[in-house]
Design a protein around this motif. Structure first.
Motif, PDB file in Angstrom:
ATOM      1  N   LYS A 193       0.841  -1.196   0.000  1.00 30.58           N
ATOM      2  CA  LYS A 193       0.000   0.000   0.000  1.00 30.58           C
ATOM      3  C   LYS A 193       0.879   1.250   0.000  1.00 30.58           C
ATOM      4  CE  LYS A 193      -4.069  -2.100   0.502  1.00 30.58           C
ATOM      5  NZ  LYS A 193      -5.045  -2.105  -0.596  1.00 30.58           N
ATOM      6  N   ILE A 194       0.381   2.269  -0.658  1.00 31.48           N
ATOM      7  CA  ILE A 194       1.085   3.557  -0.650  1.00 31.48           C
ATOM      8  C   ILE A 194       0.313   4.492   0.273  1.00 31.48           C
ATOM      9  CG2 ILE A 194       1.876   5.518  -2.038  1.00 31.48           C
ATOM     10  CD1 ILE A 194       1.851   3.523  -4.452  1.00 31.48           C
ATOM     11  N   ILE A 195       0.990   4.992   1.297  1.00 39.78           N
ATOM     12  CA  ILE A 195       0.302   5.789   2.311  1.00 39.78           C
ATOM     13  C   ILE A 195       0.378   7.271   1.961  1.00 39.78           C
ATOM     14  CG2 ILE A 195       0.218   6.406   4.763  1.00 39.78           C
ATOM     15  CD1 ILE A 195       1.661   3.708   5.302  1.00 39.78           C
ATOM     16  N   LEU A 196      -0.790   7.882   1.900  1.00 39.52           N
ATOM     17  CA  LEU A 196      -0.878   9.329   1.736  1.00 39.52           C
ATOM     18  C   LEU A 196      -1.409   9.901   3.045  1.00 39.52           C
ATOM     19  CD1 LEU A 196      -2.515   9.502  -1.821  1.00 39.52           C
ATOM     20  CD2 LEU A 196      -0.081   9.574  -1.225  1.00 39.52           C
ATOM     21  N   VAL A 197      -0.894  11.061   3.427  1.00 38.47           N
ATOM     22  CA  VAL A 197      -1.227  11.636   4.727  1.00 38.47           C
ATOM     23  C   VAL A 197      -1.789  13.036   4.522  1.00 38.47           C
ATOM     24  CG1 VAL A 197      -0.179  12.491   6.857  1.00 38.47           C
ATOM     25  CG2 VAL A 197       0.426  10.234   6.022  1.00 38.47           C
ATOM     26  N   HIS A 198      -2.859  13.322   5.223  1.00 31.88           N
ATOM     27  CA  HIS A 198      -3.453  14.664   5.194  1.00 31.88           C
ATOM     28  C   HIS A 198      -2.426  15.690   5.694  1.00 31.88           C
ATOM     29  CE1 HIS A 198      -6.201  17.954   6.481  1.00 31.88           C
ATOM     30  NE2 HIS A 198      -6.940  17.523   5.477  1.00 31.88           N
ATOM     31  N   HIS A 199      -2.431  16.876   5.104  1.00 36.25           N
ATOM     32  CA  HIS A 199      -1.374  17.858   5.429  1.00 36.25           C
ATOM     33  C   HIS A 199      -1.365  18.241   6.912  1.00 36.25           C
ATOM     34  CE1 HIS A 199      -3.973  21.459   5.744  1.00 36.25           C
ATOM     35  NE2 HIS A 199      -4.753  20.800   4.901  1.00 36.25           N
ATOM     36  N   LYS A 200      -2.509  18.147   7.579  1.00 35.07           N
ATOM     37  CA  LYS A 200      -2.534  18.524   8.996  1.00 35.07           C
ATOM     38  C   LYS A 200      -1.789  17.521   9.883  1.00 35.07           C
ATOM     39  CE  LYS A 200      -6.365  21.622   9.562  1.00 35.07           C
ATOM     40  NZ  LYS A 200      -7.829  21.637   9.490  1.00 35.07           N
ATOM     41  N   ILE A 201      -1.587  16.319   9.361  1.00 34.02           N
ATOM     42  CA  ILE A 201      -0.885  15.287  10.151  1.00 34.02           C
ATOM     43  C   ILE A 201       0.631  15.389   9.955  1.00 34.02           C
ATOM     44  CG2 ILE A 201      -0.666  12.761  10.459  1.00 34.02           C
ATOM     45  CD1 ILE A 201      -3.622  12.537   9.613  1.00 34.02           C
ATOM     46  N   MET A 202       1.047  16.082   8.893  1.00 29.52           N
ATOM     47  CA  MET A 202       2.481  16.137   8.562  1.00 29.52           C
ATOM     48  C   MET A 202       3.357  16.724   9.677  1.00 29.52           C
ATOM     49  SD  MET A 202       2.873  14.660   5.624  1.00 29.52           S
ATOM     50  CE  MET A 202       4.397  15.246   4.871  1.00 29.52           C
ATOM     51  N   TYR A 218       5.605   7.293   3.947  1.00 32.70           N
ATOM     52  CA  TYR A 218       4.320   7.929   3.644  1.00 32.70           C
ATOM     53  C   TYR A 218       4.640   9.167   2.819  1.00 32.70           C
ATOM     54  CZ  TYR A 218       5.818  11.207   7.206  1.00 32.70           C
ATOM     55  OH  TYR A 218       6.563  12.121   7.907  1.00 32.70           O
ATOM     56  N   GLN A 219       3.642   9.732   2.181  1.00 24.55           N
ATOM     57  CA  GLN A 219       3.829  11.033   1.521  1.00 24.55           C
ATOM     58  C   GLN A 219       2.587  11.889   1.702  1.00 24.55           C
ATOM     59  OE1 GLN A 219       4.218  10.347  -2.851  1.00 24.55           O
ATOM     60  NE2 GLN A 219       4.119   8.204  -2.259  1.00 24.55           N
TER      61      GLN A 219
END
Ligand SMILES: [Zn+2]
Ligand SMILES: [Zn+2]
Length: 316
Positions: A193-202, A218-219
């Protein structure tokens, strides 16, 4: 010779939270106070505006990220297993295994040990310090899931369910603690799986990395990334998750330890960061208390379970 006695009023709830008059401090106050001892950075335990905060360095950093200059006026960074004196009470932070920086608080006064757990978990989690225990006269435990009916499923079994989903996944999760644990679990148990993260979690992830607890690969989310392929897991905070209620072509899942939070079982990944019934019993056996005081939940099942063996008091 006199023997030390357990003080039944050692900590008591008032409008601002759990107060220890012998040290003149609050534990996880719900309103700003002069002196706060804070177990971990979740918002229901760490409010803004306290004058002096005693907490781990990680907890202080998360509070500063969330509250900026309103986080506290002064702070004392407390290391695990290194006692600090507040008036006549000696406090020691013990890892709670709940999230990065989370601490249980051992309080010693007049020869008696009172051990406040805060939120804690026993399940392994590579994104925080593993739980430790100490023996104590009084165990003050959270009782969120203190019910023999509640046994958490294995988080590895839960996360592996993602492997059976062949379309993009929108995964709702609290940004602090849970999201990082999910990133780590997906990296290990669903590595394709490729993990994408909401900008608020960065920025939260950045603090984890800074403190040596990198959750894995993650990206940051971008719309065009997710358009063409089907192996993405997009992690979003609850508010964003709710706003995607009508999203089509994606599988919506929310990661939670609460059986009843989502109406549909199909939409929940049961991954809890709290102790379940067996975990609480194990914690009692490891701390060997003479008394158990409960808060955050219902202590009645524990009271019934221990009967005449251990005195159980419900603090709320
Ligand atoms: Zn918590
Ligand atoms: Zn909590």
């Amino acid at each position: 010779m006199t023997y030390p006695m357990i003080l039944s009023d050692f900590v008591c709830f008032d409008l601002k939270g759990l107060y220890c008059k012998y040290g003149d401090f609050y534990i996880d106050p719900v309103q700003p106070v002069t002196t706060a001892v804070i177990s971990h950075a979740h918002a229901d335990h760490a409010v803004s505006g306290n004058n002096t905060v005693y907490a781990t360095a990680a907890t202080l950093a998360f509070m500063q990220l969330r509250y900026g200059k309103n986080a506290f006026r002064t702070s004392v960074a407390v290391c695990y297993n290194q006692p600090v004196q507040i008036r006549d009470v000696k406090i020691t932070f013990i890892p709670a295994g709940h999230m990065l920086g989370s601490a249980q608080i051992l309080m010693e006064y007049n020869g008696i040990k009172y051990f406040y757990t805060g939120d804690y978990k026993l399940q392994p989690d590579t994104t925080c310090e593993p739980i430790e225990w100490v023996t104590a006269d009084v165990l003050i435990t959270e009782s969120t899931f203190a019910n023999p009916q509640i046994i958490h499923p294995d988080p590895v079994v839960e996360i592996k369910k993602l492997n059976d989903i062949k379309i993009n996944i929108l995964l709702g999760a609290y940004g602090l603690g849970k999201s990082q644990r999910l990133i780590s679990l997906i990296n290990t148990y669903a590595p394709q799986k490729i993990i994408l993260v909401h900008h608020k979690i960065m920025p939260i992830n950045a603090l984890y990395e800074k403190q040596g607890f990198a959750p894995g690969c993650y990206q940051v989310y971008s719309r065009k990334l997710m358009k063409n392929r089907d192996e993405f897991v997009y992690i979003v905070p609850p508010f964003t998750f709710d706003s995607y209620i009508r999203a089509t072509g994606v599988k919506r899942l929310f990661a939670s330890g609460w059986k009843n939070l989502q109406a549909n079982e199909q939409d929940t990944l049961y991954i809890s960061d709290h102790a379940d019934w067996n975990d609480i019993l194990e914690t009692v056996s490891r701390t060997q208390p003479k008394q158990v005081w409960t808060l955050h939940g219902n202590g009645l099942h524990l009271k019934k379970h221990f009967g005449d063996d251990i005195f159980v008091k419900l603090l709320n």
